[in-house]
Design a protein around this motif. Structure first.
Motif, short mmCIF file in Angstrom:
data_model
loop_
_atom_site.label_atom_id
_atom_site.label_comp_id
_atom_site.label_asym_id
_atom_site.label_seq_id
_atom_site.Cartn_x
_atom_site.Cartn_y
_atom_site.Cartn_z
N THR A 1 -19.43 50.89 -25.34
CA THR A 1 -20.05 49.89 -24.46
C THR A 1 -21.33 49.31 -25.05
O THR A 1 -22.23 50.06 -25.44
CB THR A 1 -20.36 50.54 -23.09
N THR B 1 -10.43 52.17 -24.84
CA THR B 1 -10.24 51.90 -23.43
C THR B 1 -8.75 51.70 -23.16
O THR B 1 -8.04 51.11 -23.98
CB THR B 1 -11.08 50.68 -23.00
N GLU C 1 -21.68 53.17 -16.30
CA GLU C 1 -21.58 51.95 -17.10
C GLU C 1 -21.24 52.24 -18.56
O GLU C 1 -20.84 51.33 -19.28
CB GLU C 1 -22.90 51.16 -17.01
N VAL C 2 -21.39 53.49 -18.99
CA VAL C 2 -21.16 53.78 -20.42
C VAL C 2 -20.10 54.85 -20.64
O VAL C 2 -19.52 54.94 -21.73
CB VAL C 2 -22.49 54.16 -21.12
N CYS D 1 -16.48 50.25 -20.11
CA CYS D 1 -16.96 48.89 -19.86
C CYS D 1 -17.20 48.19 -21.19
O CYS D 1 -17.56 48.81 -22.18
CB CYS D 1 -18.28 48.92 -19.07
N GLU D 2 -17.01 46.87 -21.14
CA GLU D 2 -17.27 46.06 -22.33
C GLU D 2 -18.77 46.03 -22.63
O GLU D 2 -19.20 46.16 -23.78
CB GLU D 2 -16.76 44.64 -22.06
#
Ligand code: FE2
Length: 381
Positions: A10, A135, A153-154, A177-178
């Motif tokens: 991420t 992912t 988020e990571v 996440c991107e």
């Protein structure tokens, strides 16, 4: 030397105004976005949603706002959100909120990759957690955290509530996440309780992964950076006098601790905290961190824990434990009985993977002792 892996996916975009500053990135991912968030409490503005809307509007990207994310998202609610995203034709997601929003977006993205497959099969059908490096969903997820703690988020994890077994469990496939947008404005207006519980969760991630028997040089080095950031804001956190730089440092610490714990996972305090969350509805960060001080105090070989308390800015383990107790005194409301602690200890001793993750062996008496000493202010007959 034992083998180990370190895997991260991420990007981290930081600072006040980072969504607008880096907003052109969205153009690479499509023209239709689904924004997943939750209803904020009365009187609380969703500043992040305002910024995301403005950034997408300016770039001609169409979007829907779905604000029905539920805390500890049930599989069934995620499936319902997914249907709406499919109808809209979403090409990417923007998750705004805490771990529940981000985990919901990861889970929806995974469901959209497997149309027609029953949701429980998609999340848990392989029968064992994935060891993929990439992912496992197709549609990108952008995270805009409005809390600083979970690290969702990571990490590649998404924790969902299973109604079939009445438990919370991370889905087996990993979804990263991107990118995460860390803008301090999104936590600046949070009540002290949320700031405390987030910081405690992140600290627990760092402490536990540092001590985990499966940790490695990369995890531990990352955790050390998180401890040093914590040392910079810990006093202001306790006194509720956080300043501008502190908010961003708290977000970065949560991100870094997430990077640290996603490989070797958490250990004893997170396991001991589960019944507090499940039976007493205690906030996750407080439920885990309440045991940190006494867990560290329980170590016979103090050289294992001294680098942690020193990096966190404390002179010794006792000072560290007193700090944790002072935070808890502000935020933790709870009543427990010794009979409950006996039951929780018995249940904990069945968790072989938790016990094996601690560098020193722990007996039932040790676990009961940590429960008793940590929760002494909250005991009733
Ligand atoms: Fe946690």
């Amino acid at each position: 030397m034992n083998v180990f892996k370190y895997n991260t996916q991420t990007s981290c975009l930081c600072g006040r105004g980072c969504i607008e500053a880096y907003g052109d990135i969205f153009l690479k991912y499509g023209k239709r976005a689904a924004i997943l968030t939750s209803k904020f409490a009365e009187g609380c503005r969703n500043y992040a949603l305002e910024d995301v809307r403005a950034a997408l509007d300016r770039r001609g990207i169409e979007y829907i706002v779905i604000n029905r994310v539920i805390e500890n998202p049930p599989v069934e609610s995620v499936a319902e959100l997914s249907r709406e995203c499919v109808e809209f034709g979403a090409q990417f997601f923007v998750a705004i909120g805490g771990g529940s929003s981000i985990d919901s977006a990861k889970a929806v993205s995974l469901l959209m990759k497997h149309p027609g497959v029953e949701p429980y099969e998609t999340f848990y059908g392989l029968g064992h957690p994935s060891d993929s490096l990439k992912t496992e969903a197709d549609l990108p997820v952008f995270a805009v955290p409005t809390t600083a703690g979970t690290g969702a988020e990571v990490t590649g994890f998404a924790c969902l509530t299973r109604s079939d077994t009445d438990t919370k469990l991370s889905m087996y496939p990993l979804v990263f996440c991107e990118a995460a947008f860390l803008d301090p404005e999104y936590i600046r207006h949070s009540p002290a309780f949320l700031l405390h519980s987030g910081a405690m969760d992140a600290l627990a991630h760092g402490v536990e992964t540092y001590l985990h028997t499966g940790s490695n040089i990369i995890n531990r080095s990352l955790a050390e950076v998180g401890f040093k950031l914590f040392a910079g804001y810990k006093d202001a956190l306790l006194e509720n006098t956080l300043k501008d730089d502190d908010f961003l440092n708290m977000q970065i610490a949560a991100f870094i601790m997430g990077m640290a714990f996603m490989q070797s996972s958490t250990t004893i305090p997170h396991g001991m905290g589960y019944p507090l969350s499940h039976y007493k509805r205690v906030n996750h960060g407080l439920a885990c961190a309440v045991f940190l001080g006494e867990y560290l105090r329980s170590f016979k070989d103090r050289t294992l824990v001294e680098p942690i308390v020193s990096a966190c800015g404390f002179s010794d383990v006792d000072s560290f434990a007193q700090y944790i107790a002072a935070i808890m005194a502000q935020d933790l409301r709870l009543q427990v009985t010794e009979a409950e602690l006996d039951k929780w200890t018995e249940d904990f001793m069945k968790l072989d993977f938790r016990l094996a993750s601690s560098p020193e062996p722990l007996s039932a008496a040790d676990i009961k002792g940590i429960y008793l000493r940590s929760l002494a202010p909250y005991m009733v007959k």
